[in-house]
Write a protein that holds these residues in place. Structure first.
Motif, PDB file in Angstrom:
ATOM      1  N   GLY A 127     -18.100 -26.737  13.521  1.00 40.69           N
ATOM      2  CA  GLY A 127     -18.700 -28.008  13.137  1.00 40.69           C
ATOM      3  C   GLY A 127     -17.659 -28.895  12.485  1.00 40.69           C
ATOM      4  N   LYS A 128     -17.884 -30.199  12.509  1.00 44.38           N
ATOM      5  CA  LYS A 128     -16.923 -31.136  11.937  1.00 44.38           C
ATOM      6  C   LYS A 128     -16.667 -30.810  10.477  1.00 44.38           C
ATOM      7  N   GLY A 129     -15.386 -30.744  10.123  1.00 45.70           N
ATOM      8  CA  GLY A 129     -15.018 -30.386   8.758  1.00 45.70           C
ATOM      9  C   GLY A 129     -14.908 -28.890   8.553  1.00 45.70           C
ATOM     10  N   ASN A 130     -15.211 -28.119   9.609  1.00 45.68           N
ATOM     11  CA  ASN A 130     -15.121 -26.653   9.547  1.00 45.68           C
ATOM     12  C   ASN A 130     -15.797 -26.101   8.289  1.00 45.68           C
ATOM     13  N   PRO A 131     -17.105 -26.343   8.109  1.00 46.91           N
ATOM     14  CA  PRO A 131     -17.802 -25.960   6.883  1.00 46.91           C
ATOM     15  C   PRO A 131     -17.770 -24.467   6.558  1.00 46.91           C
ATOM     16  N   LYS A 132     -17.635 -23.629   7.588  1.00 43.20           N
ATOM     17  CA  LYS A 132     -17.608 -22.174   7.343  1.00 43.20           C
ATOM     18  C   LYS A 132     -16.188 -21.649   7.158  1.00 43.20           C
ATOM     19  N   LYS A 133     -15.233 -22.557   7.151  1.00 44.81           N
ATOM     20  CA  LYS A 133     -13.826 -22.191   6.912  1.00 44.81           C
ATOM     21  C   LYS A 133     -13.309 -21.123   7.880  1.00 44.81           C
ATOM     22  N   VAL A 134     -13.585 -21.314   9.140  1.00 52.10           N
ATOM     23  CA  VAL A 134     -13.076 -20.400  10.164  1.00 52.10           C
ATOM     24  C   VAL A 134     -11.599 -20.701  10.376  1.00 52.10           C
ATOM     25  N   SER A 185     -21.906 -27.665  23.184  1.00 53.56           N
ATOM     26  CA  SER A 185     -23.126 -28.352  22.752  1.00 53.56           C
ATOM     27  C   SER A 185     -23.807 -27.632  21.601  1.00 53.56           C
ATOM     28  N   LYS A 186     -23.835 -26.305  21.656  1.00 50.01           N
ATOM     29  CA  LYS A 186     -24.454 -25.526  20.575  1.00 50.01           C
ATOM     30  C   LYS A 186     -23.753 -25.785  19.245  1.00 50.01           C
ATOM     31  N   VAL A 187     -22.427 -25.871  19.298  1.00 48.65           N
ATOM     32  CA  VAL A 187     -21.656 -26.125  18.075  1.00 48.65           C
ATOM     33  C   VAL A 187     -21.865 -27.565  17.617  1.00 48.65           C
ATOM     34  N   GLU A 188     -21.854 -28.497  18.545  1.00 50.15           N
ATOM     35  CA  GLU A 188     -22.067 -29.912  18.217  1.00 50.15           C
ATOM     36  C   GLU A 188     -23.408 -30.128  17.522  1.00 50.15           C
ATOM     37  N   LEU A 189     -24.426 -29.436  18.002  1.00 48.76           N
ATOM     38  CA  LEU A 189     -25.784 -29.616  17.469  1.00 48.76           C
ATOM     39  C   LEU A 189     -26.041 -28.812  16.199  1.00 48.76           C
ATOM     40  N   GLY A 190     -25.061 -28.021  15.774  1.00 50.45           N
ATOM     41  CA  GLY A 190     -25.236 -27.222  14.563  1.00 50.45           C
ATOM     42  C   GLY A 190     -26.047 -25.964  14.795  1.00 50.45           C
ATOM     43  N   LYS A 199      -9.479 -25.891  25.097  1.00 49.72           N
ATOM     44  CA  LYS A 199      -8.905 -26.939  24.262  1.00 49.72           C
ATOM     45  C   LYS A 199      -9.365 -28.320  24.708  1.00 49.72           C
ATOM     46  N   THR A 200      -9.437 -28.517  26.027  1.00 51.21           N
ATOM     47  CA  THR A 200      -9.811 -29.823  26.559  1.00 51.21           C
ATOM     48  C   THR A 200     -11.262 -30.178  26.266  1.00 51.21           C
ATOM     49  N   ASP A 201     -12.135 -29.177  26.179  1.00 47.17           N
ATOM     50  CA  ASP A 201     -13.544 -29.451  25.882  1.00 47.17           C
ATOM     51  C   ASP A 201     -13.713 -29.884  24.434  1.00 47.17           C
ATOM     52  N   ALA A 202     -13.038 -29.199  23.536  1.00 46.18           N
ATOM     53  CA  ALA A 202     -13.105 -29.585  22.125  1.00 46.18           C
ATOM     54  C   ALA A 202     -12.590 -31.009  21.937  1.00 46.18           C
ATOM     55  N   ALA A 203     -11.600 -31.384  22.742  1.00 44.55           N
ATOM     56  CA  ALA A 203     -11.002 -32.719  22.631  1.00 44.55           C
ATOM     57  C   ALA A 203     -11.963 -33.823  23.052  1.00 44.55           C
ATOM     58  N   THR A 204     -13.027 -33.492  23.768  1.00 49.25           N
ATOM     59  CA  THR A 204     -13.981 -34.517  24.194  1.00 49.25           C
ATOM     60  C   THR A 204     -14.968 -34.886  23.081  1.00 49.25           C
ATOM     61  N   ALA A 205     -14.991 -34.112  22.002  1.00 51.79           N
ATOM     62  CA  ALA A 205     -15.948 -34.376  20.920  1.00 51.79           C
ATOM     63  C   ALA A 205     -15.268 -34.346  19.555  1.00 51.79           C
ATOM     64  N   PRO A 206     -14.209 -35.132  19.357  1.00 53.22           N
ATOM     65  CA  PRO A 206     -13.438 -35.068  18.103  1.00 53.22           C
ATOM     66  C   PRO A 206     -14.230 -35.487  16.869  1.00 53.22           C
ATOM     67  N   LYS A 207     -15.294 -36.257  17.048  1.00 53.20           N
ATOM     68  CA  LYS A 207     -16.087 -36.699  15.903  1.00 53.20           C
ATOM     69  C   LYS A 207     -17.185 -35.704  15.534  1.00 53.20           C
ATOM     70  N   LYS A 208     -17.363 -34.689  16.384  1.00 52.45           N
ATOM     71  CA  LYS A 208     -18.453 -33.742  16.153  1.00 52.45           C
ATOM     72  C   LYS A 208     -17.986 -32.312  15.903  1.00 52.45           C
ATOM     73  N   VAL A 209     -16.784 -31.986  16.386  1.00 51.01           N
ATOM     74  CA  VAL A 209     -16.285 -30.622  16.190  1.00 51.01           C
ATOM     75  C   VAL A 209     -14.824 -30.636  15.776  1.00 51.01           C
ATOM     76  N   ASP A 210     -14.427 -29.560  15.136  1.00 49.16           N
ATOM     77  CA  ASP A 210     -13.020 -29.322  14.845  1.00 49.16           C
ATOM     78  C   ASP A 210     -12.538 -28.229  15.785  1.00 49.16           C
ATOM     79  N   ALA A 211     -11.266 -28.268  16.161  1.00 43.85           N
ATOM     80  CA  ALA A 211     -10.677 -27.257  17.033  1.00 43.85           C
ATOM     81  C   ALA A 211      -9.670 -26.433  16.252  1.00 43.85           C
ATOM     82  N   ILE A 212      -9.916 -25.147  16.155  1.00 46.93           N
ATOM     83  CA  ILE A 212      -8.999 -24.232  15.476  1.00 46.93           C
ATOM     84  C   ILE A 212      -8.127 -23.569  16.535  1.00 46.93           C
ATOM     85  N   ASP A 213      -6.830 -23.793  16.455  1.00 44.44           N
ATOM     86  CA  ASP A 213      -5.916 -23.239  17.446  1.00 44.44           C
ATOM     87  C   ASP A 213      -5.865 -21.716  17.383  1.00 44.44           C
TER      88      ASP A 213
END
Length: 262
Positions: A127-134, A185-190, A199-213
């Motif tokens: 989720g945006k901001g990585n609330p669970k600190k993954v 979508s599951k991650v975007e919706l919480g 990587k490319t899928d996460a890049a399509t939703a930069p305002k809704k998800v964070d991407a951890i390399d």
């Protein structure tokens, strides 16, 4: 027989013939249209493509149509395993692009020679901001974390299992999805705290998800082969589109979307 009746019958025959001419023309036009697969001189190509290509292929299709005004490209996006099933069931299509070589190799009897047009890597979507600190793959094994993965028969699900098994990690997902976009979508919706996507899928939703390399040493490389379908009614046009995907112009679009060189 009176001349009057003879004249009436002759006139009726002329009218009937006149009515049949346009019907015959319409019938002939429909047959030609069906045989040529074209309308008004335009060829419509149907391309079956992996779900992770959705955004970039929509852009690429628009560019291709502009450069090839006689061709329209229609895409059908789904998990590669679903696309393979469609091909085996005889779904009308002209070309296929999967997110792995294994799926494409299983369709050798149905395709032309495939060409890898791009590569991709996995990331952990949160989720945006990585609330669970993954922070790493090992965190996904935390039973308190709601993790969603793609089903193992889906290329991204198979890649995910490969990288998790290599790290000897046991992850129990809350759901297994039919394609990578469903995971995202599951991650975007919480509905999930984290998921493994390209990587490319996460890049399509930069305002809704964070991407951890995921480090390269722990990651998997996904290859995207493209091929024509032997059942295509537009084999030359299909071959031209598949070939175009390897041109500098198409490659630039793919790389701008985050895909790697083939």
């Amino acid at each position: 027989m009176s001349p009057f009746l003879t004249g009436r019958r002759a006139a009726a025959a002329i009218v009937t013939a006149a009515l049949l001419v346009p019907l015959a023309a319409c019938s002939g036009g429909d047959s030609a249209k069906k045989d040529n697969g074209a309308s008004g001189g335009t060829t419509k190509l149907t391309v079956l493509a992996a779900a992770s290509l959705t955004d970039v292929f929509q852009k690429a299709g628009a560019v291709y149509e502009k450069e090839h005004p006689g061709t329209k490209v229609a895409f059908s996006f789904a998990g590669s395993q679903e696309l393979a099933a469609q091909v085996k069931q005889g779904a009308p299509a002209d070309a296929l692009v999967t997110a792995d070589t294994k799926t494409m190799d299983g369709l050798r009897a149905d395709t032309g020679t495939p060409t890898v047009i791009a590569k991709n890597r996995l990331v952990i979507a949160t989720g945006k901001g990585n609330p669970k600190k993954v922070g790493a793959l090992k965190d996904l094994a935390n039973s308190k974390l709601k993790v969603v993965l793609a089903a193992p028969e889906v290329p991204v699900g198979r890649y995910s299992k490969k990288v998790l098994d290599a790290q000897k990690l046991t992850v129990k997902p809350v759901s297994q999805e039919p394609n990578v976009r469903a995971v995202l979508s599951k991650v975007e919706l919480g509905e999930a705290d984290a998921g493994i996507v390209y990587k490319t899928d996460a890049a399509t939703a930069p305002k809704k998800v964070d991407a951890i390399d995921i480090p390269d040493a722990q990651n998997a490389v996904a290859s995207y082969p493209a091929a024509t379908l032997k059942s295509s009614q537009h084999s030359a046009a299909a071959a031209a589109f598949v070939k175009w995907l390897s041109t500098p112009e198409a490659q630039q679009l793919l790389q701008q979307a985050g895909f790697q060189k083939p």
